[in-house]
Write an enzyme that holds these catalytic residues in place. Structure first.
Site, PDB file in Angstrom:
ATOM      1  CE  LYS A  11      -2.098   1.228   0.157  1.00 12.03           C
ATOM      2  NZ  LYS A  11      -2.458   1.851   1.458  1.00 12.03           N
ATOM      3  CG  ASP A 137       2.215   1.712   0.939  1.00 15.18           C
ATOM      4  OD1 ASP A 137       2.692   1.243   1.991  1.00 15.18           O
ATOM      5  OD2 ASP A 137       1.211   2.457   0.919  1.00 15.18           O
TER       6      ASP A 137
END
Length: 295
Positions: A11, A137
């Site tokens: 990401k 996350d």
């Protein structure tokens, strides 16, 4: 049937604004997550009637009780009505400490894949609740959509971002997230903005997107400063998350690869396309369509 390879994608945090520090020590953040079509790969072989979990190859210096993959599997095991275990094979591609979500993504892929293969039947909200126990996350990887995050990262709002390509460089250093957020010099006063206000900002516009951890990390790690300075010669660039990786955005793959070809010898880097839907959920949909579940 060929063994299924489950992606654990990288990401990027297209921006990371630190809005303040709460009384409990956690930080109020605003950030924008997007996935990349590049990452680790995991394979799972279900072991029926056993709670045994194995990981190969082991990650050097990371015992099982600290490994996010094993911890994720254990959390899911606790929700099963019957004993099930797994042999897990990891192809590690993403760097540790890079800020591109390697460990968090591995944990989320473990939760999503084993939820399917063990037929645990947990919904996405339940998996995300397990994931937040492993790291801030992890839920965004579990939910599998590009997202605007607020709070300590737990408040997620799906977004649809324009197509873009990214060049990511990994300097030869490890950045510790805890050390960054504990440093008294970390800026903690970026005003909160609404998502429409943030999406309207330009990369180089005054008051626009930035990473509030960047100046501190560059001061602590000259390798990050050097990589970012080099990359800024070619495109708008910044650090992602609180790790060492820096990235630049390009309109097409050809432009990104031309710059990658000029990267100084000895530097690690890759080019990847930004994705609004995680590659993990493309695989999950394919597996579900095929009716594949191991018992």
């Amino acid at each position: 049937m060929a063994q299924i390879r489950w992606p654990a994608p990288a990401k990027l945090n297209l921006f990371l604004h630190v809005n303040g520090r709460r009384p409990d020590g956690y930080h109020e953040l605003q950030t924008l997550f997007i996935f990349l079509d590049h990452g680790d790969w995991l394979e799972f072989e279900v072991i029926p009637d056993s709670d045994r979990l194995t990981l190969s190859p082991p990650i050097p210096g990371v015992p099982d009780e600290q490994n996010l993959i094993i911890r994720a599997a254990r959390l899911l095991q606790a929700r099963l009505p019957t004993l099930k275990g797994a042999h897990i094979k990891l192809e590690k591609i993403l760097p540790m400490g890079g800020g591109i979500g390697g460990g968090s993504s591995d944990a989320a892929t473990t939760l999503v894949a084993l939820n399917h293969l063990w037929q645990a039947g947990l919904g996405q909200d339940e998996l995300a609740q397990l994931g937040v126990q492993l790291g801030a996350d992890v839920p965004v990887f579990v939910r599998g959509r590009a997202a605007f995050a607020e709070g300590v990262g737990e408040k997620l709002q799906p977004v649809e971002l324009p197509s873009a390509w990214y060049l990511v460089l990994k300097p030869d250093c490890h950045v510790a997230t805890a050390a960054v957020f504990q440093d008294p010099d970390l800026p903690r006063d970026t005003p909160k903005m609404t998502l429409p206000e943030l999406l309207a900002k330009k990369w180089l516009q005054e008051g626009g997107w930035k990473n509030d951890c960047e100046l501190l990390v560059k001061k602590r790690h000259p390798e990050v400063a050097n990589a970012l300075g080099w990359l800024l010669e070619y495109a708008p660039s910044r650090m992602t998350g609180t790790g060492a990786c820096v990235f630049a955005q390009f309109e097409d793959e050809v432009a990104a690869r031309k710059v990658l070809a000029r990267v100084p010898e000895g530097w690690d880097g890759f080019v990847a396309k930004g994705e609004n839907i995680s590659p993990l959920f493309v695989t999950l949909q394919q597996v579900s369509d095929w009716g594949i579940a191991k018992r």
